[in-house]
Write an enzyme that holds these catalytic residues in place. Structure first.
Site, PDB file in Angstrom:
ATOM      1  N   ASP A  95      -9.592  -4.224   1.149  1.00 19.76           N
ATOM      2  CA  ASP A  95     -10.436  -3.076   1.462  1.00 19.76           C
ATOM      3  C   ASP A  95      -9.554  -1.833   1.413  1.00 19.76           C
ATOM      4  OD1 ASP A  95      -8.962  -3.089   3.746  1.00 19.76           O
ATOM      5  OD2 ASP A  95     -10.614  -3.576   5.092  1.00 19.76           O
ATOM      6  N   ASP A 268     -17.601 -11.218   3.121  1.00 22.19           N
ATOM      7  CA  ASP A 268     -16.424 -11.531   3.921  1.00 22.19           C
ATOM      8  C   ASP A 268     -16.827 -11.442   5.377  1.00 22.19           C
ATOM      9  OD1 ASP A 268     -15.127  -9.052   5.547  1.00 22.19           O
ATOM     10  OD2 ASP A 268     -16.274  -8.334   3.843  1.00 22.19           O
ATOM     11  N   CYS A 306     -19.550 -33.887   6.930  1.00 15.62           N
ATOM     12  CA  CYS A 306     -18.548 -32.992   6.356  1.00 15.62           C
ATOM     13  C   CYS A 306     -17.315 -33.781   5.922  1.00 15.62           C
ATOM     14  CB  CYS A 306     -18.164 -31.934   7.386  1.00 15.62           C
ATOM     15  SG  CYS A 306     -16.814 -30.878   6.854  1.00 15.62           S
ATOM     16  N   CYS A 308     -14.312 -32.627   5.445  1.00 19.18           N
ATOM     17  CA  CYS A 308     -13.041 -31.944   5.715  1.00 19.18           C
ATOM     18  C   CYS A 308     -12.132 -32.851   6.546  1.00 19.18           C
ATOM     19  CB  CYS A 308     -13.280 -30.604   6.414  1.00 19.18           C
ATOM     20  SG  CYS A 308     -13.385 -30.698   8.207  1.00 19.18           S
ATOM     21  N   CYS A 311     -13.076 -33.463  10.216  1.00 15.23           N
ATOM     22  CA  CYS A 311     -14.188 -34.379  10.455  1.00 15.23           C
ATOM     23  C   CYS A 311     -13.834 -35.816  10.068  1.00 15.23           C
ATOM     24  CB  CYS A 311     -15.429 -33.894   9.713  1.00 15.23           C
ATOM     25  SG  CYS A 311     -16.011 -32.320  10.352  1.00 15.23           S
ATOM     26  N   HIS A 337     -12.518 -26.553   9.583  1.00 13.92           N
ATOM     27  CA  HIS A 337     -13.868 -27.094   9.397  1.00 13.92           C
ATOM     28  C   HIS A 337     -14.888 -25.981   9.137  1.00 13.92           C
ATOM     29  CE1 HIS A 337     -17.685 -29.006   9.933  1.00 13.92           C
ATOM     30  NE2 HIS A 337     -17.975 -28.033  10.774  1.00 13.92           N
TER      31      HIS A 337
HETATM   32 ZN   LIG Z   1     -15.592 -30.725   8.791  1.00 15.63          ZN
END
Ligand SMILES: [Zn+2]
Length: 678
Positions: A95, A268, A306, A308, A311, A337
């Site tokens: 920015d 964002d 999920c 990730c 998880c 996550h």
């Molecule tokens: Zn996750």
């Protein structure tokens, strides 16, 4: 040269403006809808670049303002840019720094040339002009730079919004010239607050200039959700079809869904990491607050759907434990996550746009994303039984007014907190509204706005502030640090025992702060800390206040809180700062003590049965008195003061009165023709 980004629209939904696009920066290909995590200080808080890549981040947002001040452009020049400096191989958007500079609470002077402000790092005076901003962004080596704009609150009136928009246009031309032939892309920012004609003028003007994309600026800074969505749709429709559209600073998963539907490509926001620190996880079944005890024994993954690493490898119980103990690993696991959730949401939206099933997906997600703790809905009754401390509680009693408002009464003096009026109404009028708290929290600053809540009592004022901040989040993104001082928390304990009579206590925060000394909101960046004990002792260890809610019992009950010595000490803590103090009292003695301590004193708004209250401010705050609508006491009040025969604070001995009177008589605020800042 046409767009440096080789932007292509690949699919558009048939029943909305949602679109799937693709473009190429100097560091790789990017698909939209795109979410950019915020890496203010060249780092996304608590996450490594490996975490970011694994979560699916393809572009980071970095703040030119913060990086200009620290580490400084020389560091980026040495490293050949931010990519090598932070070991990030993918794209970066910066920015312009304007947004942060304009929201500095004081010490920022805006001229046609640029904004003059003081560095928070070393106090140096710095001019941020459109040229300086581009030079900084070129040194940082971002893939996409933003033109410097003048950002005003979206609730500004037409004349102010129009002037800021026109200056933004002139600065846009200067920014393009400063970019020259550099290979980095540059976006213009459409302004115009919540005025349709201005939004049209701004889009019309800027889209004739050779920008590589456009941001929709000046939203999420004060307007409500419906307004924001309406103006997002309007602004997006005014922008060229063949260039990217970026909505700055937005938002929650639901906000992103709504904005994609209206034709926005890029976003964002700090929400995924900010809320991770508070234990909030976004999941495929809605939002979870893992701070809550209901997850203590849960062997489930944070989100069973999920993929990730958090998880796959950890239980809700473990994450709950880490969050409860404020362990950095907890923030990292949840940050990882949440970011993955955001990126997956974006790519699922993309898939549905390409398959032309976006409308159905949107309808389902609207319901799911709005859900919170689906398996364990929140109850509001504090369940833990407290050790009884009858002796302390007996100093107070609960009394109901004829209108049905319960209040805490100090037995010995008979004084009632917020006597004779709905305490929540008074807390809102006298403290939250008068201090313009919500507006101040809309300032785009990472520096917490510090409120001292002196005389917490039954937490009416603190809860009014928290509620105001939470209900306007995420438009209020500036962190709030609420610091309560109370020498006798028995009043709050007593009120909690009669919580049914006190609707403002139907919330976990008050009992939590009483038990742990601090509480963090899951809905907004709020930290509430409680200092139990002597105010004069504790204030020196508290952060400098921007605003003080001064609400102890009156001098009848609590003499030391209204002395010259007390206001001297308060003034010493904030003399150099832009600080305003609000109190219910309009007594001459109190105003004399404030004036004697060095405050500039103004009339406060009426409340309940009081026709007038009092506002004390430092010199730095008085400079803003005009824009904040403050009514400073003048010669007329001094006349009354001279006639008063009960005007000296109790701690000023007879021998000291002549000197204090002389000081009051000589104060600048009573001179004719004086105005703050002269
Ligand atoms: Zn996750």
């Amino acid at each position: 040269m046409t767009s440096r980004l080789h932007f292509r629209v690949e699919a558009t939904a048939t029943d909305s403006q949602a679109r799937a696009c693709r473009f190429r920066t100097l560091h790789g290909e990017v698909l939209t809808p795109l979410f950019m995590p915020v890496g203010t200080q060249a780092t996304v808080k608590g996450l490594t670049v490996e975490d970011l890549e694994a979560a699916g981040s393809h572009m980071l947002l970095a703040n030119a303002y913060h990086l200009l001040l620290r580490p400084g452009t020389d560091v980026f020049q040495r490293f050949g840019g931010i990519h090598r400096f932070m070991n990030w191989r993918r794209s970066v958007l910066t920015d312009s720094g304007g947004y942060q500079v304009f929201s500095l609470p004081n010490d920022c002077v805006v001229t046609e040339d640029g904004a003059l402000f003081r560095s928070y790092v070393d106090g140096a005076r710095i001019v941020l002009s459109p040229e300086r901003s581009i030079k900084t962004q070129l040194a940082i080596g971002s893939d996409i730079m933003m033109a410097m704009d003048e950002c005003v609150p979206s609730t500004s009136d037409h004349a102010i919004a129009a002037a800021a928009m026109q200056r933004t246009h002139r600065w846009a031309v200067r920014s393009l010239a400063a970019r020259g032939d550099a290979p980095q892309a540059l976006f213009g920012i459409v302004q115009g607050a919540c005025f349709e004609d201005l939004r049209r003028d701004s889009a019309d003007y800027l889209t004739r200039l050779p920008f590589d994309g456009f941001a929709i600026g000046g939203l999420a800074v004060g307007e409500g959700r419906a307004e924001r969505e309406r103006f997002t749709a309007l602004a997006a429709a005014l922008l060229p079809r063949d260039l990217p559209r970026y909505l700055m600073g937005v938002g929650t998963p639901l906000d992103l869904l709504e904005a994609v539907e209206r034709g926005v490509d890029m976003f964002d926001c700090t929400i995924p990491s900010v809320l991770a620190r508070q234990g909030v996880a976004f999941t495929s079944t809605g939002r979870l607050n893992l701070y809550r005890g209901v997850y203590k024994l849960s062997e489930d993954a944070v989100d069973g759907e999920c993929p990730c690493p958090t998880c796959s490898d950890y239980s809700r119980a473990y994450v709950h434990h880490l969050i409860k103990t404020s362990e950095a690993l907890g923030w990292q696991l949840l940050g990882r996550h949440n970011l993955r959730f955001y990126h997956d949401l974006m790519s699922r939206m993309r898939q549905h746009i390409v398959a032309d099933t976006f409308a159905t997906y949107r309808d389902d997600q609207r319901l799911i994303l709005a859900r919170a703790d689906g398996d364990h809905p929140s109850t509001t009754t504090p369940r833990r039984r407290r050790r009884r401390n009858e002796g302390a509680l007996e100093r107070f009693q609960i009394r109901e007014s004829p209108e049905g408002h319960a209040s805490v009464v100090h037995r010995a003096s008979g004084e009632m907190m917020h006597g004779g009026i709905d305490p929540t109404v008074e807390a809102n009028a006298l403290y939250v509204a008068q201090s313009r708290l919500v507006e101040r929290l809309r300032e785009a600053s990472a520096v917490p706005f510090v409120v001292w809540d002196v005389g917490m009592g039954a937490a009416h004022n603190a809860m009014a502030a928290i509620r105001a901040c939470e209900t306007t989040a995420p438009a209020t993104q500036r962190p709030l640090h609420l610091v309560s001082f109370e020498h006798d928390v028995a009043s709050l304990r007593l009120a909690l025992r009669h919580a049914l009579k006190f609707p403002h206590l139907h919330y976990p925060a008050p009992s939590h702060v009483l038990r742990f000394g601090e509480w963090r909101s899951e809905l907004a960046p709020i930290l509430w800390t409680l200092h139990e004990g002597d105010f004069l002792q504790h204030m020196t260890s508290a952060p400098t206040p921007d605003c003080i809610f001064y609400d102890p019992f009156s001098a009848k009950t609590d003499i030391p809180m209204w002395t010259l010595e007390c206001f001297d000490s308060v003034f010493a803590e904030c003399a150099e700062h832009d600080t305003e103090l609000f109190t219910y009292s309009a007594s001459t003695v109190v105003r004399t003590a404030m004036l004697g301590a060095g405050f500039i004193v103004a009339r406060g708004a009426p409340t309940g049965r009081r026709p007038e209250t009092t506002l004390a401010m430092t010199a730095a705050a008085a400079i803003q008195a005009g824009t904040r609508g403050r009514v400073i006491l003048g010669a007329e009040w001094l006349e009354q003061w001279r006639r008063s025969d009960a005007k000296f604070p109790s701690d000023v001995p007879s021998a000291g009165r002549a000197a204090l009177a002389e000081r009051i008589e000589g104060l600048a605020q009573f001179r004719s023709g004086w105005s703050p800042g002269t």
